[in-house]
Each structure stands twice: as structure tokens, then as C-alpha cells.
Design an enzyme around this catalytic site. Sequence first.
Site, short mmCIF file in Angstrom:
data_model
loop_
_atom_site.label_atom_id
_atom_site.label_comp_id
_atom_site.label_asym_id
_atom_site.label_seq_id
_atom_site.Cartn_x
_atom_site.Cartn_y
_atom_site.Cartn_z
N THR A 27 0.04 4.71 -41.05
CA THR A 27 0.80 4.53 -42.28
C THR A 27 1.99 5.48 -42.37
O THR A 27 2.04 6.50 -41.68
CB THR A 27 -0.10 4.74 -43.51
OG1 THR A 27 -0.58 6.08 -43.53
CG2 THR A 27 -1.28 3.78 -43.49
N ASP A 28 2.90 5.14 -43.26
CA ASP A 28 4.02 6.04 -43.57
C ASP A 28 3.63 6.88 -44.79
O ASP A 28 2.47 6.83 -45.24
CB ASP A 28 5.31 5.25 -43.78
CG ASP A 28 5.24 4.26 -44.94
OD1 ASP A 28 4.33 4.38 -45.81
OD2 ASP A 28 6.07 3.35 -44.98
N LEU A 29 4.55 7.62 -45.34
CA LEU A 29 4.25 8.51 -46.46
C LEU A 29 3.77 7.78 -47.71
O LEU A 29 3.10 8.37 -48.54
CB LEU A 29 5.47 9.36 -46.79
CG LEU A 29 5.85 10.39 -45.73
CD1 LEU A 29 7.15 11.09 -46.11
CD2 LEU A 29 4.74 11.40 -45.53
#
Length: 160
Positions: A27-29
Site C-alpha cells: 500500500t501507499d501512505l
Amino acid sequence: MHAPLPPGGCFDGTRHLFAVRVYFEDTDLSGVVYHANYLRWFERARSDMLRSAGIDQRGAHDAGNGAYAVTDMTLRYIAPARLDDAVLLVSRVIAVTPATCRLAQEAWRDDQLLCTATLRVAFVAPTGRPRRQPPAWVDAFRALIDADLSPIPSDQGPNT
């Protein structure tokens, strides 16, 4: 001690099914799957599909016969996958020639379509030049050609 086997997929008719779990590293932030991870997941699913169909990519590579290379790919992102989601990757063969194979792949969370990919892979010699696939591989792909070339309707999901 008996070590577990790595995850593997299975065929449901001509469709190959491969499950992945979304981990934090995917995942990203914002907690949404980073777009490039769909490429990695689709690659894993294709590799498992070939292995399950009896296509020995490593044996061909080690013998100096060649390997597959993706020559074109189109992705369509529809909905985000998120941390801890179980994602089902569905892979289908849609066409085969002596040197290439066209595939369609879909990523699903339950009955929701997340991402689609259509691609062509070519069998190439160690020099990078196109070459014919082994005849047994062409036969294996032809046996897997999905008679229904249309995408799975997004309101039906992969299991209906």
C-alpha cells in the site's frame, strides 16, 4: 518440521484463479494498493497458470531455449484494494499464435472488479529475437482459450 508450500492457484475450467492478500508493503501512505503492485500480482498469477498448465518456463530458460517477454499491456484501474483485502486474480487465455499468447487478467475483491489487464507475451530466444513456442506449449494454450472472450460482468463477480 514440515514447511508449508508457497501459495498456488488452480484452474476453474479455462480460468486460472490465484489469491493474494494485501499487506502493508503493498500500500501507499493512504492504505490503498500502489498501482504497480497489480503488475506484480498479475505476473505471479500468470507464472502460476503456466506452471499449472505444464509449461516449464525455467526448464526452457535453463536449456537456453528462450523465455516469455511481455510485448504490450493495458491496465484499467476501477476500484482500490486496501490493506488486508483478499484479492482474487483471474487469468484467461484469449488467443495464441506460434510465437505469442494474448491474455486477459482481472483482480477482484469479493464481487467487485478492481483492475483489468490485457496483454500479449512473446516467446523470445536468449538473444531477444522472437521465436516459436514449443508445440506442446501452443497446444496447452489452445486448450485454455476461453470461449467467452468478453470480460466477466462486474456485477456478477468471478465466482458466479
